[in-house]
Design a protein around this motif. Sequence first.
Motif, PDB file in Angstrom:
ATOM      1  N   ASP A   1       0.982  -1.280  -0.066  1.00  0.00           N
ATOM      2  CA  ASP A   1       0.104  -0.004  -0.104  1.00  0.00           C
ATOM      3  C   ASP A   1       0.790   1.372   0.218  1.00  0.00           C
ATOM      4  OD1 ASP A   1      -2.244  -1.437   0.023  1.00  0.00           O
ATOM      5  OD2 ASP A   1      -2.590  -1.362   2.416  1.00  0.00           O
ATOM      6  N   GLU A   2       1.921   1.441   0.661  1.00  0.00           N
ATOM      7  CA  GLU A   2       2.759   2.461   0.899  1.00  0.00           C
ATOM      8  C   GLU A   2       3.717   2.519  -0.504  1.00  0.00           C
ATOM      9  OE1 GLU A   2       1.846   1.667   5.010  1.00  0.00           O
ATOM     10  OE2 GLU A   2       2.388   0.196   3.102  1.00  0.00           O
ATOM     11  N   LEU A   3       4.075   1.489  -0.950  1.00  0.00           N
ATOM     12  CA  LEU A   3       5.155   1.582  -2.056  1.00  0.00           C
ATOM     13  C   LEU A   3       4.519   1.539  -3.429  1.00  0.00           C
ATOM     14  CD1 LEU A   3       7.618  -1.390  -0.821  1.00  0.00           C
ATOM     15  CD2 LEU A   3       7.790   1.155  -0.681  1.00  0.00           C
ATOM     16  N   THR A   4       3.478   1.051  -3.857  1.00  0.00           N
ATOM     17  CA  THR A   4       2.837   1.030  -5.060  1.00  0.00           C
ATOM     18  C   THR A   4       1.565   1.826  -5.103  1.00  0.00           C
ATOM     19  OG1 THR A   4       1.475  -1.029  -4.680  1.00  0.00           O
ATOM     20  CG2 THR A   4       3.916  -1.145  -5.373  1.00  0.00           C
ATOM     21  N   VAL A   5       1.092   2.286  -6.272  1.00  0.00           N
ATOM     22  CA  VAL A   5       0.068   3.006  -6.570  1.00  0.00           C
ATOM     23  C   VAL A   5      -0.648   2.480  -7.801  1.00  0.00           C
ATOM     24  CG1 VAL A   5       0.694   5.121  -5.208  1.00  0.00           C
ATOM     25  CG2 VAL A   5       1.215   4.936  -7.919  1.00  0.00           C
ATOM     26  N   PRO A   6      -2.227   2.673  -7.958  1.00  0.00           N
ATOM     27  CA  PRO A   6      -2.787   2.373  -9.275  1.00  0.00           C
ATOM     28  C   PRO A   6      -2.230   3.527 -10.470  1.00  0.00           C
ATOM     29  CG  PRO A   6      -4.186   3.157  -7.760  1.00  0.00           C
ATOM     30  CD  PRO A   6      -2.826   3.008  -6.912  1.00  0.00           C
ATOM     31  N   VAL A   7      -1.883   2.842 -11.367  1.00  0.00           N
ATOM     32  CA  VAL A   7      -1.266   3.957 -12.494  1.00  0.00           C
ATOM     33  C   VAL A   7      -2.734   4.259 -13.159  1.00  0.00           C
ATOM     34  CG1 VAL A   7      -0.008   4.092 -14.685  1.00  0.00           C
ATOM     35  CG2 VAL A   7       0.548   2.600 -12.935  1.00  0.00           C
ATOM     36  N   PRO A   8      -3.138   5.595 -13.309  1.00  0.00           N
ATOM     37  CA  PRO A   8      -4.041   6.238 -14.099  1.00  0.00           C
ATOM     38  C   PRO A   8      -3.831   5.804 -15.624  1.00  0.00           C
ATOM     39  CG  PRO A   8      -2.722   7.812 -13.263  1.00  0.00           C
ATOM     40  CD  PRO A   8      -2.472   6.744 -12.788  1.00  0.00           C
ATOM     41  N   GLY A   9      -5.130   5.795 -16.288  1.00  0.00           N
ATOM     42  CA  GLY A   9      -5.129   5.707 -17.602  1.00  0.00           C
ATOM     43  C   GLY A   9      -4.258   6.704 -18.680  1.00  0.00           C
ATOM     44  N   SER A  10      -4.218   7.775 -18.060  1.00  0.00           N
ATOM     45  CA  SER A  10      -3.225   8.965 -18.727  1.00  0.00           C
ATOM     46  C   SER A  10      -2.382   9.340 -17.521  1.00  0.00           C
ATOM     47  CB  SER A  10      -4.018   9.954 -19.535  1.00  0.00           C
ATOM     48  OG  SER A  10      -4.988  10.614 -18.549  1.00  0.00           O
ATOM     49  N   PRO A  11      -1.206   8.721 -17.358  1.00  0.00           N
ATOM     50  CA  PRO A  11      -0.582   9.187 -16.399  1.00  0.00           C
ATOM     51  C   PRO A  11       0.291  10.602 -16.541  1.00  0.00           C
ATOM     52  CG  PRO A  11       0.249   6.973 -17.311  1.00  0.00           C
ATOM     53  CD  PRO A  11      -0.661   7.490 -18.328  1.00  0.00           C
ATOM     54  N   ASN A  12       0.029  11.305 -15.545  1.00  0.00           N
ATOM     55  CA  ASN A  12       0.385  12.827 -15.663  1.00  0.00           C
ATOM     56  C   ASN A  12       0.864  13.177 -14.409  1.00  0.00           C
ATOM     57  OD1 ASN A  12       0.873  15.408 -16.490  1.00  0.00           O
ATOM     58  ND2 ASN A  12      -0.955  16.147 -16.238  1.00  0.00           N
ATOM     59  N   PRO A  13       2.206  12.768 -14.045  1.00  0.00           N
ATOM     60  CA  PRO A  13       2.570  13.279 -12.531  1.00  0.00           C
ATOM     61  C   PRO A  13       2.421  14.589 -11.848  1.00  0.00           C
ATOM     62  CG  PRO A  13       4.079  11.718 -13.682  1.00  0.00           C
ATOM     63  CD  PRO A  13       3.120  12.678 -14.602  1.00  0.00           C
ATOM     64  N   ALA A  14       2.060  14.720 -10.738  1.00  0.00           N
ATOM     65  CA  ALA A  14       1.995  16.106 -10.272  1.00  0.00           C
ATOM     66  C   ALA A  14       3.253  16.579 -10.078  1.00  0.00           C
ATOM     67  CB  ALA A  14       1.353  16.132  -8.707  1.00  0.00           C
TER      68      ALA A  14
END
Length: 466
Positions: A39-52
Amino acid sequence: MLRLHFYAGLLIAPFLLVAAVTGFLYAASYQIEKVVYADELTVPVPGSPNPAPLSAQVEAAVAAHPGKPVTQVWPSAEDDATTRVLLADPALGTSESLAVFVDPYTAEVRGDLVSYGSSGALPVRAWISELHRHLHLGEPGRFYSELAASWLWVVALGGLFLWLRRRRATRGPLPPVRGLLLPERGLRGRRRSLSWHGSVGIWAVLGLLFLSATGLTWSKYAGANIGELREQLRGATPAVTATVEPGGSGGGGHEGHEGHGEAHGESGHRPGAGADIGLDRLLDIAAEQRLDGPVVITVPAEENGAYVVTENDKQWPVHLDAISVHPMTGEVVDTLAFADFPVLAQLSRFGIDAHMGLFLGLPNQLLLMALATGLVVLIVLGYRMWWQRRPTRDTGFRAARPPAARGAWRKAPVHLLLPLLAVAAVVGWYLPLFGWGLLLFLAVDAVRAAVARRRDGTLAPGDRAG
């Protein structure tokens, strides 16, 4: 050699067994860490990855823990990985930080954990690491690991010598490869155990020598001597300059930045505050300097400190270049390429990372687990041979196989004995637990020989025959 191998194997084997089992656990801890802290190390990848922006991610971590200055930032290195922001916390130990994990796409804080050391080990891996290092006994516990590492190479080389000598005696001057690498078929009892012991040992010997050599670099006494020797041979690891002239550019050279970014308290540097260039611009500068892949950003902890950006890709091919950047002007203060490291420093880096299971990633970890398993098998077979050799009801007071005669070293030629004694003295000086252990072995062997001679002198002729 046979007596030394026997005594060392018998007396050091318990320490080696603990080191093998805990080392196996540590090699597996990387995968365990990924599962436990998913939970801390990984995140779901959105359809159009656009990092903040990285600055927004760090601000989210700081907002979740106000009053704790930022010491390091580990930007997300993979699409599904979180950004790790390390904060100084006075309640933690010297080499501990509070790691805050941030979703790189939403800047949402996903959790926080204690991070240990420069490797960023999380609690599970750190606990296993301390178990392997000193059994959670603190400094006194380090004697166990240093004793194991100091004698592992002796046991391994002695076993190799004895196995090759035995195979040459039984198979002729050029034994077939199969006779060296695989156990013989159709054997029973102690001979079968010996065949398996030798075959497993021949497969594991290079790995065991490597683990012994690299393990000594972390030890208390031998490690300090090795570090001093590296300094004298100009093989120390260099570091980029991490200080700048107040309001101006920094100087060159490689004075180092030990302890940089480790200051605790609430007066730490805030990235982006005032005239600071900010982390987003810093990442652009790092990319311009061709620092690609995973990087670690060390935030200056002092007024005249510089940002330090270091590549953190320790798998093959390694990327470990570093730069320091003036926090106000964005000027590159110093650069350091891994290719410019002294050869000894490069080899030390490769060795340490391979010992830790980082160098090749999962294949490295699997190989370490196989070596640990092989060492456990060797120890169990060694004790089994000792048990099979014991006196039984059938043999009376005589062992199933007579022990090697004492005092064989006195028959060695002087031109061979003196260099061996000189080498043993030098090695014992740099590896003190090996040196003291060798002296103890010689003393015990001499006392046992004296007792045996005295006992034989008091026995009647008929008793001696038994």
